[in-house]
Enzyme design. Sequence first.
Site, mmCIF file in Angstrom:
data_model
loop_
_atom_site.group_PDB
_atom_site.id
_atom_site.type_symbol
_atom_site.label_atom_id
_atom_site.label_comp_id
_atom_site.label_asym_id
_atom_site.label_seq_id
_atom_site.Cartn_x
_atom_site.Cartn_y
_atom_site.Cartn_z
ATOM 1 N N ASP A 141 25.232 52.777 53.393
ATOM 2 C CA ASP A 141 23.971 51.697 53.034
ATOM 3 C C ASP A 141 22.993 51.785 54.140
ATOM 4 O O ASP A 141 22.874 51.021 55.148
ATOM 5 C CB ASP A 141 24.543 50.220 52.938
ATOM 6 C CG ASP A 141 23.564 49.452 52.486
ATOM 7 O OD1 ASP A 141 22.400 49.770 52.497
ATOM 8 O OD2 ASP A 141 23.842 48.285 52.344
ATOM 9 N N ASP B 10 32.956 49.884 51.447
ATOM 10 C CA ASP B 10 31.901 49.192 50.913
ATOM 11 C C ASP B 10 30.873 48.791 51.979
ATOM 12 O O ASP B 10 31.179 48.524 53.249
ATOM 13 C CB ASP B 10 32.320 47.789 50.359
ATOM 14 C CG ASP B 10 31.534 47.082 49.445
ATOM 15 O OD1 ASP B 10 30.590 47.857 49.010
ATOM 16 O OD2 ASP B 10 31.513 45.806 49.198
HETATM 17 O O1 G3H Z 1 29.802 45.053 47.626
HETATM 18 C C1 G3H Z 1 30.273 43.972 47.131
HETATM 19 C C2 G3H Z 1 29.769 43.310 45.883
HETATM 20 O O2 G3H Z 1 28.571 43.629 45.813
HETATM 21 C C3 G3H Z 1 29.864 41.726 46.046
HETATM 22 O O3 G3H Z 1 29.124 40.867 45.158
HETATM 23 O O4 G3H Z 1 29.184 38.561 46.026
HETATM 24 O O5 G3H Z 1 28.389 39.291 43.642
HETATM 25 O O6 G3H Z 1 30.814 39.169 44.364
HETATM 26 P P1 G3H Z 1 29.424 39.571 44.798
HETATM 27 ZN ZN ZN Z 2 27.665 44.821 47.871
#
Ligand code: G3H
Ligand code: ZN
Length: 332
Positions: free
Chosen positions: A115, A93
């Site tokens: 990203d 991620d």
């Molecule tokens: O990449 C992870 C998510 O975008 C986390 O988002 O802070 O709304 O859970 P959140």
């Molecule tokens: Zn995110």
Amino acid sequence: MISYAELGLVNTVELFKKAVKGGYALPGYNFNNLEQLQAIIQACVQTKSPVILQVSAGARKYANQHLLRYMAKGAVEYARELGCDIPIVLHLDHGDSFEICKDCIESGFSSVMIDGSHFPFDENVALTKKVCEFAHSRKDYVSVEGELGVLAGVEDDVSSEHSHYTQPEEVEDFVKKTGVDSLAISIGTSHGRAKFKPEQCTRDANGLLVPPPLRFDILEEIEKRIPGFPIVLHCSSSVPVEYVQMIEKYGGKLTGSVGIPEDQLRRAAKSAVCKINIDSDGRLAMTAIIRKVLAETPDEFDPRKILGPARDELKKIYAHKNVTVLGSAQRA
Ligand code: G3H
Ligand code: ZN
């Protein structure tokens, strides 16, 4: 070098095709520890949902990359033992460099996000293309998620003060030039538990903050330009008020918490959005229960008795999300 296929994992390509066609979204749930992983797998097996296990750079630092990878392998076997061989993706991620993506790919991840959204368009294209070329040339094809538009908020090491909506006129060019398998877009969400400033919100009859709606017009414009292409929605925690209130009842302070209403996420999941990322809701659920247990049983000092109930709560909300928000239940 380890290939994800050896670990029993899959990439996102076929899963996304089915999700776009079927009008639902896969969960992208982040994990850093055993209890979170147990909860995710239990919830997804119970609801027969495919799942994307997400590991951020911060999680790799916190928990150790080897441990996380073998936990994902363990998750595959755990799901089988629980009685349902659900498809499991191990996804990086918010990878912010070619090096971290390469490292993850070579050590068993089946999917990575690069990203480059903070860079100017051409630099983002060049970086994303480089990651795609590497990922796609592996013996076992690794899928790549790119991002256009900037998501605000803080998530582990990734932070941005301001968001910038994705510009629909850029998406076609980006997808063509980079070869990405999916695209994260910015339509008004932001990371964390306080997604909007109070001055951006209105208040309901109980005085609770009501956020501005997501920019579905931008999403629709994007869908027109790249029909059927898998779109990813980050920052999709709903920030349930009951957890915020429970945390505050037991001594926490979470002023200004506001998330994305579930009906908007449901609407997104029915569109070309085929992956919805959720992390903060899990943190809130676990923290709420941990605080409650500690407050109610002050003589408890067995971590299993403290983290176990938090894990069970996490399982409950993730099962709920799969069934009623994402529509991923019964799709495994
Ligand atoms: O990449 C992870 C998510 O975008 C986390 O988002 O802070 O709304 O859970 P959140
Ligand atoms: Zn995110």
